[in-house]
Each structure stands twice: as structure tokens, then as C-alpha cells.
Design a protein around this motif. Structure first.
Motif, PDB file in Angstrom:
ATOM      1  N   PHE A   1       3.067  12.075 -11.818  1.00 38.15           N
ATOM      2  CA  PHE A   1       3.130  13.236 -12.700  1.00 38.15           C
ATOM      3  C   PHE A   1       4.527  13.859 -12.683  1.00 38.15           C
ATOM      4  O   PHE A   1       4.973  14.406 -13.691  1.00 38.15           O
ATOM      5  CB  PHE A   1       2.079  14.267 -12.287  1.00 38.15           C
ATOM      6  CG  PHE A   1       0.682  13.878 -12.664  1.00 38.15           C
ATOM      7  CD1 PHE A   1       0.412  13.317 -13.900  1.00 38.15           C
ATOM      8  CD2 PHE A   1      -0.377  14.070 -11.786  1.00 38.15           C
ATOM      9  CE1 PHE A   1      -0.875  12.950 -14.263  1.00 38.15           C
ATOM     10  CE2 PHE A   1      -1.673  13.711 -12.134  1.00 38.15           C
ATOM     11  CZ  PHE A   1      -1.922  13.149 -13.384  1.00 38.15           C
ATOM     12  N   LEU A   2       5.207  13.774 -11.555  1.00 35.53           N
ATOM     13  CA  LEU A   2       6.587  14.258 -11.509  1.00 35.53           C
ATOM     14  C   LEU A   2       7.484  13.395 -12.383  1.00 35.53           C
ATOM     15  O   LEU A   2       8.348  13.907 -13.101  1.00 35.53           O
ATOM     16  CB  LEU A   2       7.089  14.263 -10.061  1.00 35.53           C
ATOM     17  CG  LEU A   2       8.556  14.671  -9.851  1.00 35.53           C
ATOM     18  CD1 LEU A   2       8.834  16.048 -10.435  1.00 35.53           C
ATOM     19  CD2 LEU A   2       8.899  14.635  -8.354  1.00 35.53           C
ATOM     20  N   ARG A   3       7.276  12.092 -12.339  1.00 37.11           N
ATOM     21  CA  ARG A   3       8.046  11.194 -13.207  1.00 37.11           C
ATOM     22  C   ARG A   3       7.747  11.494 -14.678  1.00 37.11           C
ATOM     23  O   ARG A   3       8.670  11.536 -15.510  1.00 37.11           O
ATOM     24  CB  ARG A   3       7.692   9.736 -12.902  1.00 37.11           C
ATOM     25  CG  ARG A   3       8.332   9.163 -11.647  1.00 37.11           C
ATOM     26  CD  ARG A   3       8.344   7.643 -11.730  1.00 37.11           C
ATOM     27  NE  ARG A   3       8.799   7.040 -10.497  1.00 37.11           N
ATOM     28  CZ  ARG A   3       8.028   6.418  -9.612  1.00 37.11           C
ATOM     29  NH1 ARG A   3       6.725   6.358  -9.828  1.00 37.11           N
ATOM     30  NH2 ARG A   3       8.523   5.883  -8.530  1.00 37.11           N
ATOM     31  N   ASN A   4       6.470  11.687 -15.003  1.00 32.42           N
ATOM     32  CA  ASN A   4       6.103  11.985 -16.386  1.00 32.42           C
ATOM     33  C   ASN A   4       6.727  13.293 -16.856  1.00 32.42           C
ATOM     34  O   ASN A   4       7.218  13.392 -17.987  1.00 32.42           O
ATOM     35  CB  ASN A   4       4.582  12.058 -16.522  1.00 32.42           C
ATOM     36  CG  ASN A   4       3.921  10.699 -16.412  1.00 32.42           C
ATOM     37  OD1 ASN A   4       4.578   9.670 -16.566  1.00 32.42           O
ATOM     38  ND2 ASN A   4       2.633  10.673 -16.131  1.00 32.42           N
ATOM     39  N   GLY A   5       6.708  14.318 -16.000  1.00 32.86           N
ATOM     40  CA  GLY A   5       7.325  15.591 -16.369  1.00 32.86           C
ATOM     41  C   GLY A   5       8.817  15.468 -16.587  1.00 32.86           C
ATOM     42  O   GLY A   5       9.373  16.051 -17.527  1.00 32.86           O
TER      43      GLY A   5
ATOM     44  N   ALA B   1       0.832  -1.204   0.000  1.00 39.62           N
ATOM     45  CA  ALA B   1       0.000   0.000   0.000  1.00 39.62           C
ATOM     46  C   ALA B   1       0.869   1.257   0.000  1.00 39.62           C
ATOM     47  O   ALA B   1       0.581   2.229  -0.707  1.00 39.62           O
ATOM     48  CB  ALA B   1      -0.921   0.007   1.217  1.00 39.62           C
ATOM     49  N   ALA B   2       1.953   1.246   0.777  1.00 41.83           N
ATOM     50  CA  ALA B   2       2.862   2.392   0.804  1.00 41.83           C
ATOM     51  C   ALA B   2       3.492   2.623  -0.566  1.00 41.83           C
ATOM     52  O   ALA B   2       3.617   3.767  -1.030  1.00 41.83           O
ATOM     53  CB  ALA B   2       3.952   2.178   1.856  1.00 41.83           C
ATOM     54  N   ALA B   3       3.881   1.547  -1.247  1.00 42.41           N
ATOM     55  CA  ALA B   3       4.479   1.678  -2.578  1.00 42.41           C
ATOM     56  C   ALA B   3       3.471   2.241  -3.578  1.00 42.41           C
ATOM     57  O   ALA B   3       3.808   3.110  -4.397  1.00 42.41           O
ATOM     58  CB  ALA B   3       4.989   0.322  -3.053  1.00 42.41           C
ATOM     59  N   ASP B   4       2.231   1.761  -3.517  1.00 41.33           N
ATOM     60  CA  ASP B   4       1.209   2.267  -4.439  1.00 41.33           C
ATOM     61  C   ASP B   4       0.915   3.745  -4.185  1.00 41.33           C
ATOM     62  O   ASP B   4       0.707   4.519  -5.129  1.00 41.33           O
ATOM     63  CB  ASP B   4      -0.076   1.449  -4.290  1.00 41.33           C
ATOM     64  CG  ASP B   4       0.067   0.045  -4.858  1.00 41.33           C
ATOM     65  OD1 ASP B   4       0.948  -0.142  -5.717  1.00 41.33           O
ATOM     66  OD2 ASP B   4      -0.679  -0.853  -4.427  1.00 41.33           O
ATOM     67  N   ILE B   5       0.883   4.143  -2.927  1.00 45.42           N
ATOM     68  CA  ILE B   5       0.628   5.550  -2.607  1.00 45.42           C
ATOM     69  C   ILE B   5       1.751   6.426  -3.132  1.00 45.42           C
ATOM     70  O   ILE B   5       1.512   7.476  -3.749  1.00 45.42           O
ATOM     71  CB  ILE B   5       0.453   5.724  -1.088  1.00 45.42           C
ATOM     72  CG1 ILE B   5      -0.864   5.089  -0.641  1.00 45.42           C
ATOM     73  CG2 ILE B   5       0.491   7.199  -0.699  1.00 45.42           C
ATOM     74  CD1 ILE B   5      -1.047   5.051   0.862  1.00 45.42           C
ATOM     75  N   TYR B   6       2.996   6.014  -2.923  1.00 47.54           N
ATOM     76  CA  TYR B   6       4.141   6.811  -3.404  1.00 47.54           C
ATOM     77  C   TYR B   6       4.129   6.901  -4.922  1.00 47.54           C
ATOM     78  O   TYR B   6       4.285   7.991  -5.497  1.00 47.54           O
ATOM     79  CB  TYR B   6       5.449   6.183  -2.915  1.00 47.54           C
ATOM     80  CG  TYR B   6       6.682   6.923  -3.379  1.00 47.54           C
ATOM     81  CD1 TYR B   6       7.200   7.982  -2.640  1.00 47.54           C
ATOM     82  CD2 TYR B   6       7.326   6.578  -4.570  1.00 47.54           C
ATOM     83  CE1 TYR B   6       8.325   8.672  -3.058  1.00 47.54           C
ATOM     84  CE2 TYR B   6       8.438   7.258  -5.003  1.00 47.54           C
ATOM     85  CZ  TYR B   6       8.936   8.303  -4.242  1.00 47.54           C
ATOM     86  OH  TYR B   6      10.039   8.985  -4.680  1.00 47.54           O
ATOM     87  N   ASP B   7       3.962   5.760  -5.584  1.00 51.96           N
ATOM     88  CA  ASP B   7       3.988   5.750  -7.056  1.00 51.96           C
ATOM     89  C   ASP B   7       2.870   6.603  -7.635  1.00 51.96           C
ATOM     90  O   ASP B   7       3.058   7.289  -8.649  1.00 51.96           O
ATOM     91  CB  ASP B   7       3.878   4.314  -7.569  1.00 51.96           C
ATOM     92  CG  ASP B   7       5.100   3.470  -7.225  1.00 51.96           C
ATOM     93  OD1 ASP B   7       6.175   4.065  -6.994  1.00 51.96           O
ATOM     94  OD2 ASP B   7       4.976   2.235  -7.166  1.00 51.96           O
TER      95      ASP B   7
ATOM     96  N   TRP C   1       1.270  23.708 -24.389  1.00 51.34           N
ATOM     97  CA  TRP C   1       0.588  22.459 -24.045  1.00 51.34           C
ATOM     98  C   TRP C   1       0.438  22.388 -22.526  1.00 51.34           C
ATOM     99  O   TRP C   1       1.371  22.622 -21.776  1.00 51.34           O
ATOM    100  CB  TRP C   1       1.392  21.272 -24.546  1.00 51.34           C
ATOM    101  CG  TRP C   1       0.621  19.989 -24.628  1.00 51.34           C
ATOM    102  CD1 TRP C   1       0.089  19.286 -23.594  1.00 51.34           C
ATOM    103  CD2 TRP C   1       0.321  19.257 -25.818  1.00 51.34           C
ATOM    104  NE1 TRP C   1      -0.531  18.163 -24.040  1.00 51.34           N
ATOM    105  CE2 TRP C   1      -0.398  18.108 -25.403  1.00 51.34           C
ATOM    106  CE3 TRP C   1       0.595  19.437 -27.162  1.00 51.34           C
ATOM    107  CZ2 TRP C   1      -0.846  17.158 -26.315  1.00 51.34           C
ATOM    108  CZ3 TRP C   1       0.147  18.490 -28.068  1.00 51.34           C
ATOM    109  CH2 TRP C   1      -0.569  17.362 -27.645  1.00 51.34           C
ATOM    110  N   ASN C   2      -0.765  22.031 -22.081  1.00 54.08           N
ATOM    111  CA  ASN C   2      -1.020  21.927 -20.640  1.00 54.08           C
ATOM    112  C   ASN C   2      -0.479  20.592 -20.128  1.00 54.08           C
ATOM    113  O   ASN C   2      -1.074  19.546 -20.334  1.00 54.08           O
ATOM    114  CB  ASN C   2      -2.520  22.030 -20.373  1.00 54.08           C
ATOM    115  CG  ASN C   2      -2.824  22.231 -18.908  1.00 54.08           C
ATOM    116  OD1 ASN C   2      -1.962  22.670 -18.149  1.00 54.08           O
ATOM    117  ND2 ASN C   2      -4.036  21.901 -18.503  1.00 54.08           N
ATOM    118  N   TYR C   3       0.671  20.661 -19.461  1.00 56.23           N
ATOM    119  CA  TYR C   3       1.353  19.478 -18.933  1.00 56.23           C
ATOM    120  C   TYR C   3       1.663  18.471 -20.050  1.00 56.23           C
ATOM    121  O   TYR C   3       1.028  17.408 -20.138  1.00 56.23           O
ATOM    122  CB  TYR C   3       0.505  18.804 -17.850  1.00 56.23           C
ATOM    123  CG  TYR C   3       0.084  19.740 -16.750  1.00 56.23           C
ATOM    124  CD1 TYR C   3       1.032  20.385 -15.963  1.00 56.23           C
ATOM    125  CD2 TYR C   3      -1.271  19.983 -16.499  1.00 56.23           C
ATOM    126  CE1 TYR C   3       0.642  21.252 -14.949  1.00 56.23           C
ATOM    127  CE2 TYR C   3      -1.663  20.855 -15.486  1.00 56.23           C
ATOM    128  CZ  TYR C   3      -0.699  21.484 -14.715  1.00 56.23           C
ATOM    129  OH  TYR C   3      -1.085  22.330 -13.724  1.00 56.23           O
TER     130      TYR C   3
END
Length: 457
Positions: free
Chosen positions: A327-331, A316-322, A409-411
Motif C-alpha cells: 500500500f505504501l508503494r501504491n500510494g 518467505a521474507a520477500a513475500d512478507i516485505y512485499d 477518495w479513500n486511498y
């Protein structure tokens, strides 16, 4: 005309230098070139220094700019924040954790042992056999298990229903101050910052579950204490320092990306070789984005190690962090893709053998296609000739248009960068084909050259 002067001029080649009317000797010419090159190096040295300093600043600030822009978007854009946290409510690991915690709190609030003891005393007063009285008291375990199973089923239906996800989204939308609470310690909402922890407040969800349990006949569910309506997501002894850093990033979030772009542009402008400086800037920023992605992976493990399994299961902790940093990873990945494209474009614009081969092949392909169109009657005429004569301007406009599209482009995502790049390449190829399809007459053969017309003076 002075014949001696004319002869002297004719005898001087392009490599001869003349000082005071006399050509330089070979030794003097070598010394002259050496001094000229030395002066050029001294002139370029400050420009190299300025370019290096500007690039170094851009590289160091690039990861911070990406993080700052992400923080700023999470704080200022409610829809963006809701999209960030919404998937948390649908993660099976989180749903299972919430279900188990709420079930335990409800069941622990029901004193089954006291109930069976009261039943046993009642039976004893009524004269029931000792074996029957002992059997009533032995029902504590089975009754607890049955109660736990029944409550778990009801809670699970609530947590896995659309009602739960809708309530989750509405609560976060109405209380967007949650992210402000976490990052700055101000305000209050579903996600709260404690003294040394970041907690998830499930008050709205628990109220819903309480009502469902009461309707099902479990009156004790209404006694869930308010103090137990939170789940710790993250524990740290340095939360205050992290909040100070996040507040600073929030302030600088809108300006750091602009500052990095300005520094990179100044570095390219001041460099003796702008194309090389552009490639260096792109490669450096790309490397820093890789470093940032590695840092996020390291922080993920640090986060998981800091969360006790008693507070939150590892999955659950891993899913919450991911979910929270996706969006930071995508950026970061988007900036990395843009850097790779920029470096590749800088190389293809240069004099390298591979670059010349690509440009030559592209030019041959578009030219052959355009000439084939012209031969089949699809001529572009004056428009094609104008495109051919102004190819640098048109290419620059197309590239600038693609860059502007990404800026507006928005994000943008890596997929958006790939789409814009594909459109730019397609439009450039189309312009090349239209220029080649102008239908300009080919140069006639030597034997077919028209005879010059001699006009009388």
C-alpha cells in the motif's frame, strides 16, 4: 485647440517617452528601459528566493509525508491494516515455512528413540531373539520419518485451509494493536516487537494445529512449549531508534501531507511565473516519489540481508516485505501519477508550440463536432452561448471537481487517478461541443452585408 500641441502629439509614436514635456532621445530611452528592467529584477529577486525555499521544503517533506500518511492509516484504520496483513496467510512460501516449523516442533517433542528402546527391552524380557530386538531398535529412523510425514500432512491441511486464513484475519482484527506494537512498542498482538527483533506470534494458529493433532491421536502435540510459538520476521540493532521515528511519523501523519500542499501552493502563489512554479513543484515531487520507490527497493534488500535463513527463508521474507509495504508503494505511485498529470497540464496551459498545437487541435475537434450537431438540428441555443462565454469558469469548476474527487477518495490508486482524469477530459470535451453547438449564425459574406440604415438626427 493648440495646433502645435496637436502636431506634437501626433508625431510621437508609442515608443517615445516624454519627461518634462520633451520626448526622450534614443540614448535616454535605452537608459530608462535599462533602469526599469533592473528595478523589476530587484523586485522579483525576493519572490524567486521565497519560491525556491518553499519548493525545496515541499520536495524534502514530500516522501516523508507519504510514509507518514501510510503509517497513520495502518495505525488508525483497522480494515486497512487487516487488508495489509491478510495476504501473508495465503502466500505459499509463508504457508510452507509455518508448516515446516510446526511439524518440526511437534516431531521433536516425540521421543521416538526412547519408544523403540522400550520396545526392544520389552522384547528382550519376553525372550525374543537378538535379531528381533535389534530390529525393533532400528525402527527409530523409519518411525520418525513416518511420524514426520503424517504430522506434516495434518499441519499443511490446517495451514492451507480457509480456517487458517479466517483465524488469521480474525486474530489481526481483534488485535489491531499489532501495528502499534511494531511501530511504537506499545500493546500486544500477533506481531510483536522484541528487544532487537520483530516477531510473528502464531499462538492462535498453533493452538488450532495442536487440537487437530490431538484429535488425530498425537497426544504429544499438546506439549508444544509456548516459548516456541513465534517466528522472527526482522532483526535489527536499531529497533528502538526506528520505533522513535515511527512514533513521530504517527503524530505527524495527518499534518505532513497538508503542510506539503500548503508549501507548494504558497510557492506557486509567490512565484513571478505561477505556471512555471506549478510545473516545477510537480516535477520535483515526482522526482522525490521516484527516489522513495528506489529507497523502498533498497530497504527490501537490506531487510532480506538482515534475516538469517535459519530464522526465515528468503522467499518467505520477500513475500512478507512485499505484502506489508504494497500500500505504501501504491500510494507513492499514485502521487507520482498526479505529479506527472499536473506537470503535463501546466505545460499544455502554456505558450509552447506543442501546447498550442494540442489546444488548437482539441478546439478544432470539439468545434467541428458541435457545428455538425447544430447543422443537424441539435442546437444548444442560449445554454451553448453561455458555456462559450464562460468557458474559463466552467473549465475551472470541472478541474476543481476532479481534484476534490481525488481528495475525498479513500486511498486513491493510480487507476483511480486515471479514471478521474478521463472523466475530467471527457466533460471538458463535452462542454466544448455544447458551446460550439449553440447554433450562432455565421458571419455573412462581404457581398451579403446588410446596408446600414441612416436615421435622421
Amino acid at each position: 485647440m493648440d495646433s502645435s500641441g496637436g502636431a506634437s502629439s501626433a508625431s510621437e509614436g508609442p515608443d517615445h517617452r516624454v519627461v518634462g514635456g520633451s520626448p526622450l532621445s534614443i540614448e535616454e530611452r535605452d537608459e530608462y528601459e535599462r533602469l526599469r528592467e533592473s528595478a523589476g529584477v530587484r523586485h522579483r529577486r525576493p519572490r524567486y528566493t521565497a519560491t525556491s525555499v518553499l519548493l525545496l521544503l515541499a520536495f524534502l517533506l514530500a516522501p516523508l509525508a507519504v510514509v507518514a500518511a501510510w503509517v497513520d492509516s495502518e495505525v488508525s484504520d483497522t480494515d486497512r491494516y487487516v487488508r495489509t496483513v491478510a495476504p501473508i496467510a495465503t502466500e505459499p512460501s509463508v504457508q510452507n515455512t509455518v508448516t515446516d516449523r510446526l511439524t518440526k516442533r511437534v516431531v521433536d517433542d516425540v521421543d521416538v528413540a526412547a519408544f523403540t528402546a522400550a520396545v526392544g527391552r520389552t522384547l528382550q524380557r519376553e525372550g525374543a531373539p537378538p535379531r528381533v530386538v535389534e530390529g525393533a531398535e532400528a525402527l527409530t529412523g523409519p518411525l520418525t520419518s513416518a511420524l514426520n510425514s503424517a504430522v506434516h500432512d495434518i499441519v499443511n491441511k490446517v495451514v492451507t485451509s480457509d480456517q487458517f486464513t479466517d483465524a488469521w484475519d480474525d486474530a489481526n482484527r481483534q488485535a489491531h494493536a499489532a501495528v502499534v506494537k511494531v511501530l511504537t512498542g506499545e500493546g500486544g498482538s500477533a506481531v510483536q516487537a522484541g528487544d532487537d527483533s520483530i516477531d510473528l506470534n502464531l499462538g492462535v494458529v498453533i493452538d488450532n494445529v495442536e487440537q487437530r493433532l490431538v484429535d488425530a491421536g498425537f497426544d504429544q502435540a499438546a506439549k508444544i512449549p509456548d516459548v516456541d510459538k513465534t517466528i522472527t520476521l526482522f532483526e535489527t540493532d536499531e529497533l528502538n531508534e526506528a520505533q522513535d521515528a515511527m512514533r513521530l511519523l504517527n503524530v505527524l501523519g495527518a499534518w505532513l501531507p497538508v503542510l506539503v500542499l500548503v508549501l507548494a501552493a504558497l510557492a506557486v502563489r509567490s512565484a513571478p511565473a505561477p505556471r512555471v512554479a506549478l510545473m516545477a513543484a510537480a516535477i520535483g515531487v515526482g522526482i522525490m516519489m521516484i527516489v522513495l520507490l528506489v529507497g523502498l527497493a533498497v530497504m527490501r534488500q537490506v531487510y532480506l540481508d538482515s534475516v538469517p535463513t535459519s530464522a526465515l527463508p528468503q522467499d518467505a521474507a520477500a513475500d512478507i516485505y512485499d505484502t506489508f509495504v504494497r500500500f505504501l508503494r501504491n500510494g507513492t505511485a499514485t502521487v507520482l501519477v498526479i505529479a506527472v498529470v499536473t506537470a503535463l497540464a501546466g505545460y499544455l496551459y502554456g505558450p509552447g508550440r506543442g501546447a498550442r498545437w494540442v489546444r488548437g487541435g482539441t478546439s478544432s475537434g470539439t468545434g467541428a463536432t458541435g457545428r455538425s450537431m447544430a447543422r443537424h438540428g441539435l442546437r444548444t441555443g442560449a445554454t451553448g452561448r453561455w458555456l462559450g462565454a464562460h468557458s474559463k469558469w466552467t473549465s475551472g469548476i470541472v478541474v476543481a471537481g476532479g481534484t476534490l474527487a481525488l481528495a475525498l477518495w479513500n486511498y486513491p490508486t493510480p487507476e483511480a487517478v486515471a479514471l478521474v482524469l478521463s472523466i475530467v477530459v471527457l466533460v471538458l470535451a463535452l462542454l466544448g461541443i455544447l458551446a460550439a453547438a449553440s447554433g450562432t449564425a455565421e458571419q455573412p459574406a462581404a457581398g451579403d452585408q446588410p446596408q446600414p440604415v441612416i436615421r435622421p438626427r
